[in-house]
Write an enzyme that holds these catalytic residues in place. Structure first.
Site, short mmCIF file in Angstrom:
data_model
loop_
_atom_site.label_atom_id
_atom_site.label_comp_id
_atom_site.label_asym_id
_atom_site.label_seq_id
_atom_site.Cartn_x
_atom_site.Cartn_y
_atom_site.Cartn_z
N HIS A 1 2.75 6.05 -51.81
CA HIS A 1 1.44 5.43 -51.97
C HIS A 1 1.49 4.34 -53.04
CE1 HIS A 1 -2.11 5.40 -54.65
NE2 HIS A 1 -2.79 5.36 -53.52
N LYS B 1 -5.19 -0.89 -43.96
CA LYS B 1 -6.24 -0.13 -44.66
C LYS B 1 -7.49 -0.22 -43.80
CE LYS B 1 -6.29 1.63 -47.96
NZ LYS B 1 -6.10 3.06 -48.19
O1 GKR Z 1 -6.53 -0.23 -53.22
O2 GKR Z 1 -8.37 0.07 -52.12
C1 GKR Z 1 -7.22 0.37 -52.40
C2 GKR Z 1 -6.61 1.55 -51.73
O3 GKR Z 1 -7.53 2.15 -50.87
C3 GKR Z 1 -6.10 2.53 -52.72
O4 GKR Z 1 -7.01 2.81 -53.72
C4 GKR Z 1 -5.68 3.80 -52.06
O5 GKR Z 1 -5.43 4.75 -53.00
O6 GKR Z 1 -3.90 2.51 -51.16
C5 GKR Z 1 -4.42 3.72 -51.35
C6 GKR Z 1 -4.27 4.66 -50.19
O7 GKR Z 1 -3.27 4.60 -49.55
O8 GKR Z 1 -5.12 5.53 -49.99
MG MG Z 2 -3.83 6.37 -48.39
#
Ligand code: GKR
Ligand code: MG
Length: 433
Positions: A328, A192
């Site tokens: 996702h 991420k």
């Molecule tokens: O949990 O912060 C998080 C992620 O950024 C999530 O909200 C995203 O929706 O994991 C997700 C993604 O792949 O974009």
């Molecule tokens: Mg994503």
């Protein structure tokens, strides 16, 4: 057989202070457990996003589900109605689970999973075997790495041990990844991004590649934090590292931004596929994304895409269009883990390992009898038990529900958390770099 009771349990689950371009995760993530019971005494379980928006949508679908035959899912969908096709359904500004435009789809998905659990138990078959049988016997998941601050989630006496420690550098991220890969056996890696300077995130991916080698495909997902220029710079810089089964996920905002990134990357010979769960969030988006060549890998989700069967439909559509399909994830418990695993195993074109936040939750928060779902070599093996193959521990659900009732918030707000704990002036700016 009819559904005789519809019971909703909002729960709070400890969550470490992990970061994304949306901000910072709160010490508790919100989820909802749904339990349907039939006149024959069969119980079906499901899990959905949490907070007041999800609860309101589930309350709205309740009158249609009470008294319904759990086999009649098409009738429910037609009665409940397709969601409105206007407005911004993307996840550019709203995190998954907070966009009211897909709240109806998510409520239907929750009911569908519980009904399939019931049907499976009624006919003594696992859910995957109700939906055409297994395309694979085990669902592969990826190591989902997050930059994070120190802390393991929860607060006060309820604070969790900080399993992964602070990770705000390439070196600590490699350590996080080793820990996760050693424990779960994951074979693909997702970082991420959109949190630190792009050069630091590029270096992080390089160090991951140096440590794990080509056998572990890599992806990076900054959730639209980059301009088209920065996205192209990252794509070019990581041409080798993201090749061989990796992808670049939602680098820039919007379908137009993604299409422009793709054009410019192809023009300099970089063929890394672009993936999306932000610009493409429903079946209506797939063909436009394909026509614009904005997205080459669509991230499904059995929750906001409308259930397991909707993901099967999406997977088939992607295959027909020559697009890839992946999955996702948001924070979730074991019920969702099994919904995701069954979905992957009945979606033959899903060739990428699915995302999962599961490693970020702890044993103390699991709601399943027998504890957390087990991984074998990074995969969740399809159970031979009927339905989803799980049983709820209702005492544990009650504990997590009690915790939810005491929380001062009822929706996910990562920007507010960021202001409260990291930078009082923080705002979500796109593109940030
Ligand atoms: O949990 O912060 C998080 C992620 O950024 C999530 O909200 C995203 O929706 O994991 C997700 C993604 O792949 O974009
Ligand atoms: Mg994503």
């Amino acid at each position: 057989m009819r559904i005789s009771s519809f019971s909703i349990h909002p729960v709070a689950v400890a969550d470490p202070p992990i970061r994304s371009s949306y901000g910072l995760h709160a010490p508790y993530a919100l989820r909802t457990i749904l339990v349907l019971t039939t006149t024959d005494g069969i119980t079906g379980v499901s899990e959905a996003h949490g907070g007041e928006g999800s609860l309101a949508a589930l309350e709205a679908i309740r009158p249609m589900v009470e008294g319904m035959d759990p086999f009649q899912l098409h009738a429910l969908w037609m009665q409940w109605g397709r969601p409105a096709n206007e407005g911004d359904r993307s996840q550019t500004w709203m995190v998954p689970g907070e966009n009211p435009r897909d709240a109806r789809t998510r409520a239907f998905a929750a009911v569908e999973a519980a009904c399939l659990d019931i049907i499976g138990k009624a006919v003594n078959k696992p859910v995957c075997d109700l939906l055409g049988g297994r395309a694979r016997d085990a669902a592969p998941f990826s190591a989902y790495l997050f930059y994070k601050h120190g802390g393991g989630g929860g607060t006060g006496d309820d604070a969790r041990a900080d399993e992964y420690g602070e990770c705000l550098s390439p070196e600590t991220m490699v350590r996080q990844c080793k820990q996760m890969v050693d424990f779960y056996g994951f074979k693909e890696i997702k970082l991420k991004g959109g949190v630190l300077e792009p050069e630091v995130e590029i270096e992080t991916i390089r160090q991951l590649r140096a440590e794990f080698g080509e056998a572990y495909p890599l992806r990076i997902d900054p959730n639209c934090a980059w301009s088209v220029e920065t996205s192209v710079h990252v794509g070019v810089s990581l041409k080798e590292e993201l090749s061989g089964g990796g992808y670049l996920e939602d680098p820039a905002a919007g379908m137009d931004g993604m299409a422009e990134v793709r054009r410019r990357l192809l023009a300099v010979g970089v063929e890394t596929p672009l993936a999306s769960n932000v610009a493409v969030t429903s079946l209506d988006d797939v063909v436009p994304a394909w026509r614009a060549d904005a997205v080459q890998v669509v991230l499904s989700d059995p929750h906001y895409w409308g259930g397991l069967r909707a993901v099967q439909k999406l997977s088939d559509l992607c295959e027909a269009l020559g697009m890839g399909v992946s999955m996702h994830s948001n924070n979730h418990l074991g019920v969702s883990m099994m919904i995701m695993a069954h979905t992957c195993c009945v979606s033959e074109p899903m060739k990428f390992a699915c995302d999962t936040h599961y490693p970020w939750q702890s044993e103390q928060d699991e709601v399943l009898v027998g504890g957390r779902v087990k991984f074998v070599d990074g995969c969740v093996v399809m159970p031979d038990k009927p339905g989803l193959g799980i049983e709820l521990d209702m005492d544990q659900v009650a504990r997590l529900e009690e915790r939810y009732r005491k929380l001062p918030f009822r929706k996910r707000d990562d920007a507010a958390e960021m202001r409260a704990h990291v930078d009082p002036n923080w705002e979500r700016v796109l593109p940030r770099w």
